[in-house]
Design an enzyme around this catalytic site. Structure first.
Site, mmCIF file in Angstrom:
data_model
loop_
_atom_site.group_PDB
_atom_site.id
_atom_site.type_symbol
_atom_site.label_atom_id
_atom_site.label_comp_id
_atom_site.label_asym_id
_atom_site.label_seq_id
_atom_site.Cartn_x
_atom_site.Cartn_y
_atom_site.Cartn_z
ATOM 1 N N PRO A 2 0.813 -1.226 0.000
ATOM 2 C CA PRO A 2 0.000 0.000 0.000
ATOM 3 C C PRO A 2 0.840 1.266 0.000
ATOM 4 O O PRO A 2 1.872 1.341 0.663
ATOM 5 C CB PRO A 2 -0.823 -0.119 1.284
ATOM 6 C CG PRO A 2 -0.213 -1.204 2.091
ATOM 7 C CD PRO A 2 0.591 -2.066 1.171
ATOM 8 N N GLU A 3 0.404 2.254 -0.774
ATOM 9 C CA GLU A 3 1.093 3.546 -0.869
ATOM 10 C C GLU A 3 0.121 4.643 -0.432
ATOM 11 O O GLU A 3 -0.908 4.354 0.176
ATOM 12 C CB GLU A 3 1.572 3.774 -2.316
ATOM 13 C CG GLU A 3 2.491 2.655 -2.828
ATOM 14 C CD GLU A 3 2.954 2.874 -4.271
ATOM 15 O OE1 GLU A 3 3.020 4.026 -4.713
ATOM 16 O OE2 GLU A 3 3.244 1.870 -4.947
ATOM 17 N N LYS A 58 3.199 6.311 4.237
ATOM 18 C CA LYS A 58 2.456 5.059 4.099
ATOM 19 C C LYS A 58 1.997 4.516 5.455
ATOM 20 O O LYS A 58 1.499 3.391 5.527
ATOM 21 C CB LYS A 58 3.336 4.007 3.420
ATOM 22 C CG LYS A 58 3.862 4.415 2.038
ATOM 23 C CD LYS A 58 4.817 3.346 1.518
ATOM 24 C CE LYS A 58 5.520 3.797 0.253
ATOM 25 N NZ LYS A 58 6.581 2.847 -0.138
ATOM 26 N N ARG A 110 2.423 -9.789 8.349
ATOM 27 C CA ARG A 110 3.673 -10.564 8.446
ATOM 28 C C ARG A 110 4.869 -9.632 8.572
ATOM 29 O O ARG A 110 5.755 -9.845 9.373
ATOM 30 C CB ARG A 110 3.837 -11.463 7.213
ATOM 31 C CG ARG A 110 3.251 -12.833 7.425
ATOM 32 C CD ARG A 110 3.649 -13.768 6.324
ATOM 33 N NE ARG A 110 5.058 -14.143 6.400
ATOM 34 C CZ ARG A 110 5.796 -14.446 5.338
ATOM 35 N NH1 ARG A 110 5.272 -14.404 4.141
ATOM 36 N NH2 ARG A 110 7.061 -14.785 5.482
ATOM 37 N N ARG A 259 13.858 -2.874 -8.597
ATOM 38 C CA ARG A 259 12.391 -2.852 -8.555
ATOM 39 C C ARG A 259 11.842 -2.864 -9.970
ATOM 40 O O ARG A 259 12.357 -2.170 -10.854
ATOM 41 C CB ARG A 259 11.888 -1.589 -7.847
ATOM 42 C CG ARG A 259 12.516 -1.300 -6.497
ATOM 43 C CD ARG A 259 12.106 -2.301 -5.440
ATOM 44 N NE ARG A 259 10.656 -2.412 -5.271
ATOM 45 C CZ ARG A 259 9.926 -1.584 -4.524
ATOM 46 N NH1 ARG A 259 10.495 -0.582 -3.901
ATOM 47 N NH2 ARG A 259 8.629 -1.766 -4.416
#
Ligand SMILES: [Zn+2]
Length: 271
Positions: A2-3, A58, A110, A259
Site C-alpha cells: 500500500p502507498e 504510508k 507478516r 524494482r
C-alpha cells in the site's frame, strides 16, 4: 504494497467507521506485530477513544484520547477489516481491536506492525519522513528542491520516503507516465518545467487513486464496493506489452534499482 492512495482511502474509511469510538478489548494473536507485551499493550489501549486517524506517508497514526498513539505500517500483504466476527474474512487476524460497536481486524501482518507509542516516540519514529505530497507548502519549486543534490535515476529518488513521503513503486511509475518523463532519467537532468509537470502529475494521480479506493483488492467492510477500484485506472503499472492509453505505444517492463518498472518509451521521453 500500500502507498499514499491506499492508506489515505483506508484512513478516510476508518475515520467514518471507528472515529470517536471507545476501545473495549484487544486480542493479539501475533505478539511480534506489536512492540509491547500483550498485557501492557492492552493496558495502554483499552478504555481509550480513537479520536483521530492521521496518515503519515504510508503509515497510519491512530490518536487515542489517553495521549497514546498507535503507529500502523501494513507493509506487503497487510490489510484491515472493520465489522463483526461473523463478517470478517476467513483468514486469521493477527490483532483484533474491539469497539463498543464493530471491531477492527488486522490481517496478513507478516511484515507490518502496530506499535503503541507516546506522542514523542511517534514523532521520533516518523521524523525522517519527507513532506506529504499534498502539503500546501510543497509547491513545484519546493518539490524540486527535495531532490537537489541527488545524482541517481529519477524513479528510485521518487520512492525515497525522506524526499517525499508516500510514493512507492506503483504510483512512481504512474506519475512519471502522466508527466511524460522516463523513469531512468538522471535527477540532475530534470528541468524546472519537468518538475512542474511531475508535481502536478503526482497530485492528480495520488488523489484520483485515493478517491477511487486505491488498488488493494481486499474489502474493508461487508458490502464495500469502493476499495480497489483504482486498479482499473493504472495506465502503465503491471501492463507490460499492452498499448499505452496515451499514445498507443507498447508499455515495457524493466528493472531499476532492483524494482520492476513499467513505462512507455514512445511518450515518456527524456526529462
Ligand atoms: Zn505512450
Amino acid at each position: 504494497m500500500p502507498e499514499w492512495p491506499e492508506m489515505e482511502h483506508v484512513r478516510r474509511l476508518l475515520m467514518e467507521r471507528i472515529g470517536g469510538r471507545r476501545i473495549i478489548g484487544v486480542e493479539i494473536a501475533r505478539p511480534q506485530a506489536v512492540n509491547a507485551d500483550p498485557d501492557a499493550f492492552e493496558r495502554g489501549t483499552v478504555g481509550a477513544v480513537v479520536w483521530y486517524v492521521e496518515r503519515r506517508g504510508k503509515h497510519l497514526l491512530f490518536h487515542l484520547d489517553n495521549g497514546k498513539r498507535l503507529l500502523l505500517h501494513l507493509a506487503a500483504g497487510g490489510s484491515l477489516f472493520v465489522g463483526a466476527d461473523d463478517e470478517k474474512p476467513e483468514r486469521p487476524a493477527q490483532i483484533t481491536i474491539r469497539f463498543s460497536e464493530g471491531n477492527l481486524y488486522f490481517l496478513g501482518l507478516r511484515f507490518g506492525y502496530l506499535h503503541l507509542l507516546s506522542v514523542r516516540e511517534a514523532n521520533e519514529r516518523l521524523q525522517e519522513l519527507g513532506p506529504d505530497p499534498m502539503d500546501r507548502r510543497l509547491d513545484a519549486k519546493a518539490f524540486a528542491a527535495r531532490f537537489a543534490g541527488k545524482r541517481g535515476m529519477l524513479k528510485p529518488a521518487l520512492t525515497d520516503q525522506t524526499a517525499v513521503a508516500g510514493i512507492g513503486n506503483c504510483y512512481a511509475d504512474e506519475m512519471l507516465h502522466k508527466a511524460g518523463i522516463r523513469p531512468d532519467v538522471p535527477v540532475p537532468l530534470v528541468d524546472a518545467e519537468g518538475w512542474r509537470r511531475l508535481h502536478g502529475a503526482m497530485r492528480s494521480v495520488l488523489e484520483e487513486a485515493a478517491a477511487n479506493g486505491g488498488c488493494m483488492g481486499t474489502p474493508l467492510y461487508r458490502g464495500d464496493t469502493q476499495t480497489g477500484r483504482a486498479a482499473a485506472l493504472l495506465q502503465v503499472y503491471d501492463r507490460e506489452g499492452e498499448p499505452c492509453p496515451k499514445c498507443g505505444g507498447v508499455i515495457v517492463k524493466t528493472e531499476l534499482s532492483g524494482r520492476k518498472t513499467f513505462f512507455c518509451p514512445a511518450c515518456q521521453t527524456g526529462a
